[in-house]
Design a protein around this motif. Structure first.
Motif, PDB file in Angstrom:
ATOM      1  N   UNK A 277       0.809  -1.213   0.000  1.00  0.00           N
ATOM      2  CA  UNK A 277       0.000   0.000   0.000  1.00  0.00           C
ATOM      3  C   UNK A 277       0.850   1.274   0.000  1.00  0.00           C
ATOM      4  N   UNK A 278       1.961   1.268   0.710  1.00  0.00           N
ATOM      5  CA  UNK A 278       2.842   2.451   0.713  1.00  0.00           C
ATOM      6  C   UNK A 278       3.739   2.375  -0.529  1.00  0.00           C
ATOM      7  N   UNK A 279       3.118   2.620  -1.666  1.00  0.00           N
ATOM      8  CA  UNK A 279       3.776   2.390  -2.941  1.00  0.00           C
ATOM      9  C   UNK A 279       4.932   3.345  -3.202  1.00  0.00           C
ATOM     10  N   UNK A 280       4.742   4.619  -2.865  1.00  0.00           N
ATOM     11  CA  UNK A 280       5.810   5.588  -3.098  1.00  0.00           C
ATOM     12  C   UNK A 280       7.050   5.293  -2.286  1.00  0.00           C
ATOM     13  N   UNK A 281       6.841   4.920  -1.037  1.00  0.00           N
ATOM     14  CA  UNK A 281       7.973   4.600  -0.165  1.00  0.00           C
ATOM     15  C   UNK A 281       8.741   3.381  -0.680  1.00  0.00           C
ATOM     16  N   UNK A 282       7.995   2.379  -1.130  1.00  0.00           N
ATOM     17  CA  UNK A 282       8.634   1.175  -1.658  1.00  0.00           C
ATOM     18  C   UNK A 282       9.454   1.489  -2.904  1.00  0.00           C
ATOM     19  N   UNK A 283       8.931   2.333  -3.785  1.00  0.00           N
ATOM     20  CA  UNK A 283       9.639   2.702  -5.013  1.00  0.00           C
ATOM     21  C   UNK A 283      10.925   3.461  -4.706  1.00  0.00           C
ATOM     22  N   UNK A 284      10.857   4.406  -3.791  1.00  0.00           N
ATOM     23  CA  UNK A 284      12.029   5.214  -3.444  1.00  0.00           C
ATOM     24  C   UNK A 284      13.111   4.357  -2.796  1.00  0.00           C
ATOM     25  N   UNK A 285      12.728   3.521  -1.845  1.00  0.00           N
ATOM     26  CA  UNK A 285      13.722   2.685  -1.158  1.00  0.00           C
ATOM     27  C   UNK A 285      14.348   1.672  -2.113  1.00  0.00           C
ATOM     28  N   UNK A 379      21.605   8.400  -9.540  1.00  0.00           N
ATOM     29  CA  UNK A 379      20.301   7.892  -9.101  1.00  0.00           C
ATOM     30  C   UNK A 379      20.040   8.286  -7.650  1.00  0.00           C
ATOM     31  N   UNK A 380      21.049   8.188  -6.803  1.00  0.00           N
ATOM     32  CA  UNK A 380      20.886   8.574  -5.401  1.00  0.00           C
ATOM     33  C   UNK A 380      20.554  10.061  -5.263  1.00  0.00           C
ATOM     34  N   UNK A 381      21.149  10.884  -6.105  1.00  0.00           N
ATOM     35  CA  UNK A 381      20.846  12.314  -6.085  1.00  0.00           C
ATOM     36  C   UNK A 381      19.391  12.540  -6.483  1.00  0.00           C
ATOM     37  N   UNK A 382      18.936  11.842  -7.516  1.00  0.00           N
ATOM     38  CA  UNK A 382      17.548  11.980  -7.950  1.00  0.00           C
ATOM     39  C   UNK A 382      16.576  11.512  -6.867  1.00  0.00           C
ATOM     40  N   UNK A 383      16.885  10.409  -6.199  1.00  0.00           N
ATOM     41  CA  UNK A 383      16.026   9.914  -5.123  1.00  0.00           C
ATOM     42  C   UNK A 383      15.916  10.962  -4.015  1.00  0.00           C
ATOM     43  N   UNK A 384      17.021  11.574  -3.672  1.00  0.00           N
ATOM     44  CA  UNK A 384      17.017  12.610  -2.633  1.00  0.00           C
ATOM     45  C   UNK A 384      16.147  13.797  -3.032  1.00  0.00           C
ATOM     46  N   UNK A 385      16.245  14.211  -4.288  1.00  0.00           N
ATOM     47  CA  UNK A 385      15.428  15.323  -4.772  1.00  0.00           C
ATOM     48  C   UNK A 385      13.949  14.982  -4.710  1.00  0.00           C
ATOM     49  N   UNK A 386      13.585  13.763  -5.114  1.00  0.00           N
ATOM     50  CA  UNK A 386      12.178  13.346  -5.099  1.00  0.00           C
ATOM     51  C   UNK A 386      11.633  13.332  -3.672  1.00  0.00           C
ATOM     52  N   UNK A 387      12.442  12.851  -2.719  1.00  0.00           N
ATOM     53  CA  UNK A 387      12.003  12.830  -1.316  1.00  0.00           C
ATOM     54  C   UNK A 387      11.756  14.237  -0.800  1.00  0.00           C
ATOM     55  N   UNK A 388      12.649  15.157  -1.141  1.00  0.00           N
ATOM     56  CA  UNK A 388      12.570  16.518  -0.607  1.00  0.00           C
ATOM     57  C   UNK A 388      11.533  17.382  -1.319  1.00  0.00           C
ATOM     58  N   UNK A 389      11.305  17.122  -2.601  1.00  0.00           N
ATOM     59  CA  UNK A 389      10.496  18.040  -3.408  1.00  0.00           C
ATOM     60  C   UNK A 389       9.118  17.503  -3.798  1.00  0.00           C
ATOM     61  N   UNK A 390       8.765  16.287  -3.388  1.00  0.00           N
ATOM     62  CA  UNK A 390       7.466  15.735  -3.768  1.00  0.00           C
ATOM     63  C   UNK A 390       6.846  14.994  -2.585  1.00  0.00           C
ATOM     64  N   UNK A 391       5.591  14.560  -2.787  1.00  0.00           N
ATOM     65  CA  UNK A 391       4.896  13.803  -1.744  1.00  0.00           C
ATOM     66  C   UNK A 391       4.870  12.312  -2.059  1.00  0.00           C
ATOM     67  N   UNK A 392       5.777  11.862  -2.948  1.00  0.00           N
ATOM     68  CA  UNK A 392       5.784  10.455  -3.331  1.00  0.00           C
ATOM     69  C   UNK A 392       6.040   9.542  -2.134  1.00  0.00           C
ATOM     70  N   UNK A 393       6.862   9.992  -1.186  1.00  0.00           N
ATOM     71  CA  UNK A 393       7.165   9.191  -0.001  1.00  0.00           C
ATOM     72  C   UNK A 393       5.903   8.866   0.789  1.00  0.00           C
ATOM     73  N   UNK A 394       4.917   9.757   0.751  1.00  0.00           N
ATOM     74  CA  UNK A 394       3.688   9.570   1.536  1.00  0.00           C
ATOM     75  C   UNK A 394       2.572   8.900   0.747  1.00  0.00           C
ATOM     76  N   UNK A 395       2.835   8.526  -0.487  1.00  0.00           N
ATOM     77  CA  UNK A 395       1.796   7.907  -1.309  1.00  0.00           C
ATOM     78  C   UNK A 395       1.330   6.589  -0.701  1.00  0.00           C
TER      79      UNK A 395
END
Length: 407
Positions: A277-285, A379-395
């Motif tokens: 269910x926590x799809x964004x978190x799974x994708x980022x990790x 890729x790690x830089x992009x992941x960091x940007x997505x965490x900081x600049x979007x709500x994908x982590x909370x999806x």
């Protein structure tokens, strides 16, 4: 047979063929022709470039005329491309130029088959999209492993035998798609030209993704994965093998098998455990851990360590691939599903086109080990940007409701 059986047979034939091609193509350009890293990157880009140009049109065509017929023609083009390559070997005229022409033909076929196949998936899902995505992905990499194993004998039996097997598999897939009978929603007769209609169709899909923050972030992540992970996989790793370990077709196949086994293992676990269910978190990790384990491939710790790192990277990729496809499938409006999935594939393969060229030059300038570590850091830089600049982590799929534009 049920429509789902024909779907899996047709789709499986494509994946089987792709497994053969993944090893054979890299073997032909790096070992048989022994081309420079720059030309290896260009050759892989020639396969991916049609996806950059035509993938969105492929999705619109599938929505307009039905995914079954578009997938059928895509498989036909792929089979003819393989047949032409076989003829070049029989006539002893095989060359780098002919390989590029083959790559373009297969790339065009990919731009037709991929969105058509993805658009058909929801029609056999019975409302269980994530489960079907996992099943198709498991089948994809399961049959690809078989393709890798067959291609591993290229050094022993030669290219013609391997290519004949690939041609036969593609032909059988055409027969399966021809038998597939699924009710599809085909738009009513258009009043404008085909090309104008396709452009309008593409724009509609783009606007739908742009208005959905979750789909937009998945596409953004997909661009980074295609640019740096796919480019590393198809260009840098084969050159790394040649640079440090000899680069035989058997070694290429072993790495492809290791990667696919990791993917299948993760997907099997997901199938047993149920929906995430926590799809964004799974994708980022998954993307972050994948970058870390793949970076160890550039440390030159020996071939067994390389196999392990590619296997672990595959496990992370199994999670990321399944989750990202599920998010797009679940949020795509039914009448736009092939178009939405074509944008998803476009972001991955289009970025992979640039990534192939980028990785080729990186290897040429700095060596394969530095190139792969640099890509993982990106890729790690992009992941960091997505965490900081979007709500994908909370999806969280449990709290998602369709917006009016995606209903």
């Amino acid at each position: 047979m049920k429509p789902s059986h024909y779907y899996f047979l047709g789709t499986g034939s494509w994946f089987f063929s792709y497994g053969i091609q993944s090893v054979t193509f890299a073997w032909l350009v790096t070992i048989v022709l022994h081309e420079s890293p720059e030309k290896v990157g260009i050759a892989q880009m020639a396969f991916l470039l049609p996806a950059l140009i035509l993938m969105l049109f492929g999705g619109s065509l599938a929505d307009q005329y039905g995914g079954r017929i578009v997938a059928l023609f895509g498989q036909l083009l792929a089979a003819l491309s393989v047949l032409a390559l076989i003829v070049s070997f029989v006539m002893d005229i095989f060359s780098y130029t002919i390989l590029l022409v083959f790559a373009v033909g297969m790339g065009i076929a990919q731009s037709l088959v991929t969105p058509a196949r993805d658009g058909l998936l929801a029609l056999i899902a019975d409302g269980k999209i994530q489960r079907r995505v996992v099943q198709v992905s498991m089948m994809q990499f399961g049959v690809q492993i078989l393709g890798f194993l067959i291609a591993s004998f290229a050094d022993q039996v030669g290219a013609i035998i391997i290519l004949l097997i690939q041609f036969t598999v593609l032909f059988l897939g055409m027969a399966a798609f021809k038998q597939l009978q699924i009710p599809e929603t085909i738009p009513s007769k258009r009043d404008n030209s085909l090309f104008l209609h396709l452009f309008q169709s593409i724009n509609t899909g783009f606007q739908t993704i742009r208005r959905s923050s979750s789909m937009l972030m998945v596409v953004t992540m997909n661009c980074a994965i295609g640019m740096f992970f796919m480019g590393s996989y198809i260009v840098t790793i084969p050159l790394l093998l040649r640079e440090f370990y000899g680069g035989a077709s058997t070694q290429l196949a072993m790495l492809n098998v290791a990667n696919s086994l990791g993917l299948v293992l993760t997907m099997f676990c997901m199938l047993r455990l149920g929906d995430i269910h926590r799809q964004g978190r799974a994708l980022i990790l998954a993307s972050a851990f994948g970058a870390i384990v793949l970076a160890t491939a550039g440390l030159n710790l020996g071939f067994p360590a390389l196999v392990v790192s590619v296997f672990l990277w595959g496990m992370c990729g199994g999670m990321g691939m399944t989750i990202s496809r599920t998010v797009m499938q679940e949020r795509a409006p039914p009448g736009q599903r092939a178009r939405i999935m074509s944008f998803f594939s476009f972001s991955f393969m289009g970025a992979g086109t640039i990534g192939a060229l980028y990785n080729g030059y990186m290897v040429q300038w700095f060596g394969a080990a530095t190139a792969i570590i640099t890509s993982c850091c990106a890729v790690l830089i992009m992941v960091t940007i997505v965490i900081l600049k979007s709500d994908l982590w909370r999806l969280d799929s449990r709290h998602w409701e369709p917006d009016s534009h995606t209903a």
